[in-house]
Design an enzyme around this catalytic site. Structure first.
Site, PDB file in Angstrom:
ATOM      1  N   SER A   1       0.841  -1.199   0.000  1.00 35.60           N
ATOM      2  CA  SER A   1       0.000   0.000   0.000  1.00 35.60           C
ATOM      3  C   SER A   1       0.876   1.248   0.000  1.00 35.60           C
ATOM      4  O   SER A   1       2.055   1.169  -0.367  1.00 35.60           O
ATOM      5  CB  SER A   1      -0.950  -0.028   1.204  1.00 35.60           C
ATOM      6  OG  SER A   1      -1.951   0.962   1.042  1.00 35.60           O
ATOM      7  N   ASN A   2       0.333   2.368   0.402  1.00 42.11           N
ATOM      8  CA  ASN A   2       1.097   3.617   0.396  1.00 42.11           C
ATOM      9  C   ASN A   2       0.674   4.471   1.584  1.00 42.11           C
ATOM     10  O   ASN A   2      -0.183   4.078   2.365  1.00 42.11           O
ATOM     11  CB  ASN A   2       0.891   4.350  -0.940  1.00 42.11           C
ATOM     12  CG  ASN A   2      -0.580   4.573  -1.214  1.00 42.11           C
ATOM     13  OD1 ASN A   2      -1.267   5.264  -0.482  1.00 42.11           O
ATOM     14  ND2 ASN A   2      -1.091   3.933  -2.277  1.00 42.11           N
ATOM     15  N   TYR A   3       1.258   5.655   1.694  1.00 42.32           N
ATOM     16  CA  TYR A   3       1.057   6.475   2.894  1.00 42.32           C
ATOM     17  C   TYR A   3      -0.250   7.269   2.908  1.00 42.32           C
ATOM     18  O   TYR A   3      -0.502   8.009   3.847  1.00 42.32           O
ATOM     19  CB  TYR A   3       2.220   7.459   3.052  1.00 42.32           C
ATOM     20  CG  TYR A   3       3.498   6.800   3.504  1.00 42.32           C
ATOM     21  CD1 TYR A   3       3.571   6.197   4.757  1.00 42.32           C
ATOM     22  CD2 TYR A   3       4.623   6.786   2.684  1.00 42.32           C
ATOM     23  CE1 TYR A   3       4.745   5.592   5.188  1.00 42.32           C
ATOM     24  CE2 TYR A   3       5.800   6.180   3.108  1.00 42.32           C
ATOM     25  CZ  TYR A   3       5.856   5.593   4.354  1.00 42.32           C
ATOM     26  OH  TYR A   3       7.002   4.997   4.772  1.00 42.32           O
ATOM     27  N   SER A   4      -1.072   7.150   1.893  1.00 47.23           N
ATOM     28  CA  SER A   4      -2.293   7.968   1.853  1.00 47.23           C
ATOM     29  C   SER A   4      -3.194   7.673   3.059  1.00 47.23           C
ATOM     30  O   SER A   4      -3.502   6.517   3.352  1.00 47.23           O
ATOM     31  CB  SER A   4      -3.063   7.676   0.563  1.00 47.23           C
ATOM     32  OG  SER A   4      -4.310   8.292   0.637  1.00 47.23           O
TER      33      SER A   4
END
Ligand code: CTP
Length: 411
Positions: free
Chosen positions: A217-220
């Site tokens: 995933s990512n930091y959003s």
């Protein structure tokens, strides 16, 4: 033979309407109105005075609206302050039939029953529709009170002349349903610039599974998407959020939780039909594991792990080419570390978007995870608007200030 319901103006569709019923014989006419609004997908909640309940039973309103009816200062579940709940919940209040008595009590700020207390607790536009005997309506005391309500910003729908329950002929009949609908629509139009609009917002980083317990995933954080959804809902839109992140619920937002880009695309295909605006604030992954392991990958059994990643199609560009989402105004986001304008402009063109919001991800005081953001909004029509650092909610409103007037005419 069933009667056709009164047509409901587009702006009222989907609105949360508190119908406050006072004790006049015209109370029965509000049943049809409540029914027409409910059939037009409005959410209608009724509160009534004790005298109103002598003209129409609460179960009738319960039946046509499908919602519990408030008849006293205590909710049926014993919850205190149902008037505060209803006042907060409502986007529009209609007080009808407004008797001389209820008008006087409202003008003087009384709050000794559920109708007057809700009116005092309301934060939204109020439409008052008087109905009474013609002599009562003509009295200075009533007219002075009506003038007070007008001065305080309420809309008064004047009663009509005609045959009255008392046998007299004169001004005092409750305005007809078409006039009531139009007055409500006008009150809504002047307060909510996105009334009648359907808005879809995506939020959060997608999660692409590696095995049953791990994902990429990512930091959003989803905060910008939630701020946009809340702002659109506060401006009267019907909002669907397709999100991987969860934040506290907000009135008027339907949350559709998803995990992967594929789930997000499927949900969007369904939700975009009939929508006016898509705001693609989600950070959709660009790659996902080509193969999902059926069981947890074990450390002892795996010396070195190499993931084979396959590209994920561009959701917002894909949707732009599909007929179900034709006519939807699409706004993308661009997370960029440098050359904000040039890169965002290029992305907007490549994805066929009508607008793009570029965030500067190199800033430490805004962006991912923060409650603040900054950037620039670019439109396909050439408009460019810089947005200095501000809260995500403020930025959401600035974006909607720019997007709202550019939406195509209401369908
Ligand atoms: N987006 C999308 N589908 C993807 C990737 C991104 O719909 N598979 C959308 C995002 O929701 C956002 C916009 O495209 O509104 C731009 O996302 P961004 O990550 O900045 O751009 P990418 O297309 O991924 O390009 P790059 O990775 O080269 O910056």
């Amino acid at each position: 033979m069933p009667l056709d319901p009164t047509p409901v103006p587009t702006e009222l569709r989907g609105m949360r309407i508190a119908l406050l019923v006072a004790g006049g014989i015209a109370a029965y006419k509000l049943v049809d109105l409540a029914s027409a609004l409910t059939q037009a997908e409005c959410q209608v909640r009724v509160a009534m005075t004790a005298s109103a309940a002598r003209f129409v039973g609460a179960p009738t309103f319960r039946g046509v609206t499908g919602q519990p009816v408030l008849t006293g200062m205590w909710a049926s579940d014993g919850a205190p302050e149902p008037h505060v709940f209803l006042g907060d919940w409502a986007q529009l209040v209609l007080l009808a039939p407004a008797t001389a008595n209820v008008i006087a009590r409202v003008a003087h700020g009384q709050s000794d029953d559920i109708v007057t207390a809700t009116l005092l607790a309301a934060r939204c536009p109020v439409v008052v529709a008087p109905a009474m005997n013609d002599a009562m309506w003509s009295k200075g005391a009533v007219q002075d009170n009506i003038a007070t309500l007008r001065q305080r910003g309420m809309t008064v729908v004047e009663p009509e002349a005609g045959h009255l329950a008392s046998g007299h002929v004169g001004a005092g009949r409750l305005a007809g349903p078409a006039r009531l609908m139009e007055a409500m629509a006008e009150a809504v139009r002047s307060r909510y610039d996105l009334a009648g609009r359907r808005v879809v917002v995506t939020a959060g980083g997608t999660r692409e599974p590696i095995d049953p317990v791990r994902f990429i995933s990512n930091y959003s954080s989803g905060k910008m998407g939630f701020a946009l959804a809340a702002a659109a809902a506060d401006r009267g839109a019907r909002v669907v959020m397709v999100t991987t992140a969860s934040h506290p619920a907000h009135h008027g937002i339907e949350v559709r939780p998803v995990e992967t880009a594929e789930e997000m695309l499927a949900e969007l295909r369904e939700r975009l039909q009939g929508a006016d605006l898509l705001v693609m604030a989600a950070a959709v992954a660009d790659f996902r594991p080509a193969k999902l392991a059926d069981s947890k990958i074990r450390r002892e059994e795996t010396k070195r792990l190499t993931l084979d990643l396959e590209p994920i199609p561009d959701l917002v560009a894909t949707l732009g080419g599909e007929k179900e989402s034709a006519g939807v105004f699409r706004v993308g986001f661009a997370a960029e570390g440098s050359d904000l304008d040039a890169k965002a402009l290029d992305k907007m063109k490549r994805k066929g978007l009508q607008a793009i919001v570029a965030n500067d991800i190199s800033r430490k005081d805004a962006g991912f995870g923060s409650d603040y953001n900054a950037g620039v909004v670019l439109f396909a029509d050439g408009t460019r608007q810089e947005i200095e650092r501000m809260t995500k909610r403020e930025m959401a409103d600035r974006i909607l200030d720019l997007v709202g007037p550019r939406l195509p005419a209401m369908r």
